[in-house]
Design a protein around this motif. Structure first.
Motif, PDB file in Angstrom:
ATOM      1  N   GLY A 109      14.681  34.368  45.907  1.00  0.00           N
ATOM      2  CA  GLY A 109      14.884  35.703  45.780  1.00  0.00           C
ATOM      3  C   GLY A 109      16.642  35.931  46.682  1.00  0.00           C
ATOM      4  N   PRO A 110      16.695  37.354  46.659  1.00  0.00           N
ATOM      5  CA  PRO A 110      17.278  37.459  47.264  1.00  0.00           C
ATOM      6  C   PRO A 110      17.928  37.192  48.456  1.00  0.00           C
ATOM      7  CG  PRO A 110      16.473  39.179  46.958  1.00  0.00           C
ATOM      8  CD  PRO A 110      15.748  38.226  46.223  1.00  0.00           C
ATOM      9  N   ALA A 111      16.928  36.861  49.667  1.00  0.00           N
ATOM     10  CA  ALA A 111      17.227  36.919  51.067  1.00  0.00           C
ATOM     11  C   ALA A 111      17.256  34.783  51.286  1.00  0.00           C
ATOM     12  CB  ALA A 111      15.715  37.798  51.365  1.00  0.00           C
ATOM     13  N   HIS A 112      16.663  34.355  50.617  1.00  0.00           N
ATOM     14  CA  HIS A 112      16.940  33.300  50.780  1.00  0.00           C
ATOM     15  C   HIS A 112      17.939  32.615  51.229  1.00  0.00           C
ATOM     16  CE1 HIS A 112      13.796  31.952  47.854  1.00  0.00           C
ATOM     17  NE2 HIS A 112      13.224  30.509  48.524  1.00  0.00           N
ATOM     18  N   THR A 113      18.563  32.263  51.861  1.00  0.00           N
ATOM     19  CA  THR A 113      19.932  31.737  52.645  1.00  0.00           C
ATOM     20  C   THR A 113      20.362  30.624  51.633  1.00  0.00           C
ATOM     21  OG1 THR A 113      19.894  30.118  53.770  1.00  0.00           O
ATOM     22  CG2 THR A 113      19.518  31.636  54.676  1.00  0.00           C
ATOM     23  N   LEU A 114      22.187  31.047  51.523  1.00  0.00           N
ATOM     24  CA  LEU A 114      22.557  29.630  50.615  1.00  0.00           C
ATOM     25  C   LEU A 114      22.399  28.108  51.122  1.00  0.00           C
ATOM     26  CD1 LEU A 114      26.503  31.129  50.722  1.00  0.00           C
ATOM     27  CD2 LEU A 114      24.319  31.488  49.356  1.00  0.00           C
ATOM     28  N   ARG A 115      21.651  27.715  52.483  1.00  0.00           N
ATOM     29  CA  ARG A 115      21.364  26.697  52.188  1.00  0.00           C
ATOM     30  C   ARG A 115      19.838  26.384  51.665  1.00  0.00           C
ATOM     31  NH1 ARG A 115      23.370  22.801  55.698  1.00  0.00           N
ATOM     32  NH2 ARG A 115      24.016  24.017  57.148  1.00  0.00           N
ATOM     33  N   SER A 161      14.175  45.356  40.275  1.00  0.00           N
ATOM     34  CA  SER A 161      13.789  44.573  39.161  1.00  0.00           C
ATOM     35  C   SER A 161      14.983  43.755  38.398  1.00  0.00           C
ATOM     36  CB  SER A 161      12.878  45.188  38.573  1.00  0.00           C
ATOM     37  OG  SER A 161      11.004  46.009  38.655  1.00  0.00           O
ATOM     38  N   GLY A 162      15.873  43.800  39.110  1.00  0.00           N
ATOM     39  CA  GLY A 162      17.425  42.819  38.592  1.00  0.00           C
ATOM     40  C   GLY A 162      17.338  41.389  38.611  1.00  0.00           C
ATOM     41  N   LEU A 163      17.879  40.835  37.343  1.00  0.00           N
ATOM     42  CA  LEU A 163      18.268  39.697  37.654  1.00  0.00           C
ATOM     43  C   LEU A 163      19.436  39.298  37.635  1.00  0.00           C
ATOM     44  CD1 LEU A 163      17.219  37.939  34.358  1.00  0.00           C
ATOM     45  CD2 LEU A 163      15.619  37.477  36.922  1.00  0.00           C
ATOM     46  N   GLY A 164      20.214  37.882  38.829  1.00  0.00           N
ATOM     47  CA  GLY A 164      21.383  38.135  38.664  1.00  0.00           C
ATOM     48  C   GLY A 164      21.170  36.349  38.798  1.00  0.00           C
ATOM     49  N   ILE A 165      22.678  35.761  39.093  1.00  0.00           N
ATOM     50  CA  ILE A 165      22.882  34.420  39.353  1.00  0.00           C
ATOM     51  C   ILE A 165      23.348  33.846  40.289  1.00  0.00           C
ATOM     52  CG2 ILE A 165      24.727  34.096  37.745  1.00  0.00           C
ATOM     53  CD1 ILE A 165      23.393  31.678  36.401  1.00  0.00           C
ATOM     54  N   LEU A 166      23.191  32.943  40.649  1.00  0.00           N
ATOM     55  CA  LEU A 166      23.901  31.753  41.888  1.00  0.00           C
ATOM     56  C   LEU A 166      24.068  31.038  41.277  1.00  0.00           C
ATOM     57  CD1 LEU A 166      24.649  32.771  45.310  1.00  0.00           C
ATOM     58  CD2 LEU A 166      22.598  30.986  45.001  1.00  0.00           C
ATOM     59  N   THR A 167      24.988  30.525  41.468  1.00  0.00           N
ATOM     60  CA  THR A 167      25.807  29.075  41.525  1.00  0.00           C
ATOM     61  C   THR A 167      27.225  28.633  42.752  1.00  0.00           C
ATOM     62  OG1 THR A 167      28.309  29.492  40.346  1.00  0.00           O
ATOM     63  CG2 THR A 167      26.340  29.797  38.984  1.00  0.00           C
ATOM     64  N   GLU A 168      26.443  26.868  41.783  1.00  0.00           N
ATOM     65  CA  GLU A 168      26.756  26.118  43.237  1.00  0.00           C
ATOM     66  C   GLU A 168      28.369  26.563  43.357  1.00  0.00           C
ATOM     67  OE1 GLU A 168      26.907  22.971  40.043  1.00  0.00           O
ATOM     68  OE2 GLU A 168      28.221  23.311  39.175  1.00  0.00           O
ATOM     69  N   ARG A 169      29.326  27.066  42.654  1.00  0.00           N
ATOM     70  CA  ARG A 169      30.927  27.857  43.155  1.00  0.00           C
ATOM     71  C   ARG A 169      30.938  28.712  43.684  1.00  0.00           C
ATOM     72  NH1 ARG A 169      34.645  29.957  37.929  1.00  0.00           N
ATOM     73  NH2 ARG A 169      34.050  27.912  37.451  1.00  0.00           N
ATOM     74  N   ASP A 170      29.135  30.066  43.749  1.00  0.00           N
ATOM     75  CA  ASP A 170      29.083  30.736  44.720  1.00  0.00           C
ATOM     76  C   ASP A 170      28.939  29.841  46.388  1.00  0.00           C
ATOM     77  OD1 ASP A 170      29.647  32.743  42.250  1.00  0.00           O
ATOM     78  OD2 ASP A 170      27.185  32.544  41.848  1.00  0.00           O
ATOM     79  N   ILE A 171      28.891  28.518  46.635  1.00  0.00           N
ATOM     80  CA  ILE A 171      28.028  28.270  48.101  1.00  0.00           C
ATOM     81  C   ILE A 171      28.914  28.443  48.043  1.00  0.00           C
ATOM     82  CG2 ILE A 171      26.578  26.606  48.225  1.00  0.00           C
ATOM     83  CD1 ILE A 171      24.454  27.444  46.867  1.00  0.00           C
ATOM     84  N   LEU A 172      30.286  27.437  46.876  1.00  0.00           N
ATOM     85  CA  LEU A 172      30.984  26.841  47.684  1.00  0.00           C
ATOM     86  C   LEU A 172      31.999  27.627  47.919  1.00  0.00           C
ATOM     87  CD1 LEU A 172      32.242  24.249  47.843  1.00  0.00           C
ATOM     88  CD2 LEU A 172      33.440  24.593  45.535  1.00  0.00           C
ATOM     89  N   SER A 209      28.848  30.950  57.105  1.00  0.00           N
ATOM     90  CA  SER A 209      27.334  30.241  57.244  1.00  0.00           C
ATOM     91  C   SER A 209      26.949  30.145  56.688  1.00  0.00           C
ATOM     92  CB  SER A 209      26.883  29.985  59.136  1.00  0.00           C
ATOM     93  OG  SER A 209      25.944  29.558  59.288  1.00  0.00           O
ATOM     94  N   PRO A 210      26.126  28.550  55.752  1.00  0.00           N
ATOM     95  CA  PRO A 210      24.852  28.380  54.943  1.00  0.00           C
ATOM     96  C   PRO A 210      24.264  29.263  55.348  1.00  0.00           C
ATOM     97  CG  PRO A 210      25.717  26.050  55.700  1.00  0.00           C
ATOM     98  CD  PRO A 210      26.223  27.592  56.306  1.00  0.00           C
ATOM     99  N   ASP A 211      23.961  28.943  56.252  1.00  0.00           N
ATOM    100  CA  ASP A 211      22.377  29.140  57.307  1.00  0.00           C
ATOM    101  C   ASP A 211      21.843  31.216  57.319  1.00  0.00           C
ATOM    102  OD1 ASP A 211      21.372  26.728  57.386  1.00  0.00           O
ATOM    103  OD2 ASP A 211      22.468  26.341  59.094  1.00  0.00           O
ATOM    104  N   GLU A 212      22.970  31.631  57.550  1.00  0.00           N
ATOM    105  CA  GLU A 212      23.217  32.728  57.744  1.00  0.00           C
ATOM    106  C   GLU A 212      23.800  33.862  56.581  1.00  0.00           C
ATOM    107  OE1 GLU A 212      26.457  33.819  61.198  1.00  0.00           O
ATOM    108  OE2 GLU A 212      24.887  32.336  62.222  1.00  0.00           O
ATOM    109  N   GLU A 213      23.864  33.203  55.697  1.00  0.00           N
ATOM    110  CA  GLU A 213      24.546  34.228  54.442  1.00  0.00           C
ATOM    111  C   GLU A 213      23.239  34.467  53.256  1.00  0.00           C
ATOM    112  OE1 GLU A 213      27.806  35.734  53.427  1.00  0.00           O
ATOM    113  OE2 GLU A 213      27.726  35.690  55.661  1.00  0.00           O
ATOM    114  N   ALA A 214      22.735  35.447  52.952  1.00  0.00           N
ATOM    115  CA  ALA A 214      21.956  35.541  51.837  1.00  0.00           C
ATOM    116  C   ALA A 214      22.628  35.384  50.782  1.00  0.00           C
ATOM    117  CB  ALA A 214      21.209  36.926  52.182  1.00  0.00           C
TER     118      ALA A 214
END
Length: 133
Positions: free
Chosen positions: A15-21, A43-54, A62-67
């Motif tokens: 979900g969009p509210a998951h933190t990056l961690r 009702s939309g789809l997106g993608i979060l990749t390892e590059r986005d987290i990096l 902060s990976p604990d604060e960024e959604a």
């Protein structure tokens, strides 16, 4: 060879509210480099990749604060399972990304990555012969 033959059928959905961690932990546990971000409000789809987290970590966030929603690509190019690997590689090259969400009948059924394509195109590894002289 077709996308359906190369894609991973492990589709991690967050979900969009998951933190990056949280996203990184789930991705690592499933050995995947991308997660589909499903936003029930749009009702939309997106993608979060390892590059986005990096990229986020690299700027000191902060990976604990960024959604996830703040780092999700929402202008997504989707692949069909019937695409050839050439078509998928061209889409990735043109768009500058390494993952495509594979859609069938409006549902994500897989993800194909550059690594998946290379695995299909590269010849099987053979042991290097030892020279005896």
């Amino acid at each position: 060879m077709l996308v359906r033959d190369a894609m991973s059928t492990v589709v991690l959905t967050i979900g969009p509210a998951h933190t990056l961690r949280q996203a990184a932990r789930l991705m690592a546990a499933r050995h995947v480099g991308a997660a589909v971000v499903l936003d029930p409000d749009t009702s939309g789809l997106g993608i979060l990749t390892e590059r986005d987290i990096l990229n986020s970590l690299g700027t000191g966030q902060s990976p604990d604060e960024e959604a996830a929603h703040a780092h999700t690509t929402t202008d997504v190019v989707f692949a069909a399972p019937s695409w050839t690997l050439d078509e998928a590689a061209r889409a990735m090259t043109h768009g500058g990304f390494r993952h495509l969400i594979v859609m069938d009948r409006g549902e994500p059924i897989g993800i194909v990555s550059v690594r998946d394509i290379i695995r299909c195109w590269a010849p099987a590894r053979r042991p290097t012969p030892t020279l005896v002289g």
